[in-house]
Design an enzyme around this catalytic site. Structure first.
Site, PDB file in Angstrom:
ATOM      1  N   CYS A   1      -0.417   3.843   2.503  1.00 22.16           N
ATOM      2  CA  CYS A   1      -0.520   4.004   4.391  1.00 22.16           C
ATOM      3  C   CYS A   1      -0.166   1.780   4.752  1.00 22.16           C
ATOM      4  CB  CYS A   1      -1.135   4.591   4.555  1.00 22.16           C
ATOM      5  SG  CYS A   1      -3.195   3.933   3.794  1.00 22.16           S
ATOM      6  N   SER A   2      -1.088   1.893   4.668  1.00 24.71           N
ATOM      7  CA  SER A   2      -0.854   0.314   4.795  1.00 24.71           C
ATOM      8  C   SER A   2      -2.121  -0.547   5.305  1.00 24.71           C
ATOM      9  CB  SER A   2      -0.788   0.431   7.056  1.00 24.71           C
ATOM     10  OG  SER A   2      -1.863   0.912   7.706  1.00 24.71           O
ATOM     11  N   CYS A   3      -3.195  -0.150   4.067  1.00 27.01           N
ATOM     12  CA  CYS A   3      -3.899  -0.997   3.134  1.00 27.01           C
ATOM     13  C   CYS A   3      -3.800  -2.461   3.487  1.00 27.01           C
ATOM     14  CB  CYS A   3      -4.921  -1.330   2.394  1.00 27.01           C
ATOM     15  SG  CYS A   3      -5.705   1.073   2.586  1.00 27.01           S
TER      16      CYS A   3
ATOM     17  N   CYS B   1       0.834  -1.246   0.219  1.00 28.30           N
ATOM     18  CA  CYS B   1       0.375   0.037  -0.171  1.00 28.30           C
ATOM     19  C   CYS B   1       1.346   1.437   0.201  1.00 28.30           C
ATOM     20  CB  CYS B   1      -0.583  -0.068   0.896  1.00 28.30           C
ATOM     21  SG  CYS B   1      -1.346   1.660   1.321  1.00 28.30           S
TER      22      CYS B   1
HETATM   23 FE    FE Z   1      -3.147   2.287   2.552  1.00 27.52          FE
END
Ligand code: FE
Length: 206
Positions: A108-110, A105
């Site tokens: 961010c951190s999906c 991602c």
């Molecule tokens: Fe994300």
């Protein structure tokens, strides 16, 4: 990320910080230890990568299921009772001799929580997020994954709407294995695409 810690292990410093924070919260009477334990357990074991491993093992063992998984990931994981929770769409991408998929991602951190649990620290790190797009083969090599030059590497950028699950290649020497045994070969990292699935011999060493 570049070689400053083992990719398969949590950062000891992070673990310590989490523990300190946890003790403080409990000491101040803000949370109950049992509630925290249940939450962590849920994400590490129930919601965690074991769910994904079951899905991949089924896909290896059952061609029809694999087809359903590749056609509509969200519907296929719902057959196991796993569901999005955030309304996102799960897309499964299959590794073959010709194509190797890896997930990131960049924003961010999906991450596909229902099948992989909580994302590892390195997945959320800025170096991974930027480098895997620019130099995927180099990043894969740092995870111990070297692919033939003839294999195309595809990098998938997760979003709030679309989360990806890599279907690793079924390792050789696994004919006739049960789904439960196959699931033991499916690591979290192989479903992110930074590693390949374990061989039965490698799984025995763990
Ligand atoms: Fe994300």
């Amino acid at each position: 990320m570049a070689g400053d810690h083992k990719h398969n292990d949590p950062l000891p410093e992070t673990v310590l910080r989490v523990k300190s924070l946890e003790s403080l919260l409990i000491e101040k009477g803000l949370v109950e230890a049992a509630a925290l334990d249940a939450l962590v357990d849920r994400y590490e074991t129930k919601v965690g990568p074991k769910n994904g491993a079951k899905v991949i093992a089924r896909a290896w063992a059952d061609v029809d299921f694999k087809q359903r998984l590749l056609t509509d990931g969200s519907a296929a994981i719902a057959e196991f009772g796993f569901s999005g929770g955030q309304g996102e769409e799960l897309v499964a991408v299959e590794n073959t001799e010709a194509i190797h998929n890896v997930v990131v991602c960049t924003l961010c951190s999906c991450y596909p929580w229902p099948v992989l649990g909580l994302p590892p620290v390195w997945y959320k790190s800025a170096p991974y997020r930027s480098r895997v797009v620019r130099e995927p083969r180099k990043v894969l090599a740092e995870f111990g994954t070297t692919l033939p030059e003839t294999t195309e590497v595809r990098v998938w950028d997760s979003t709030a709407e679309t989360r990806y699950l890599v279907v690793p290649r079924r390792p050789p020497g696994t004919d006739g294995m049960t789904e439960d045994d196959l699931a033991l070969l499916v690591t979290r990292d192989s479903m992110i695409g930074v590693s390949v699935a374990l061989t039965p011999a490698q799984a025995r060493e763990i």
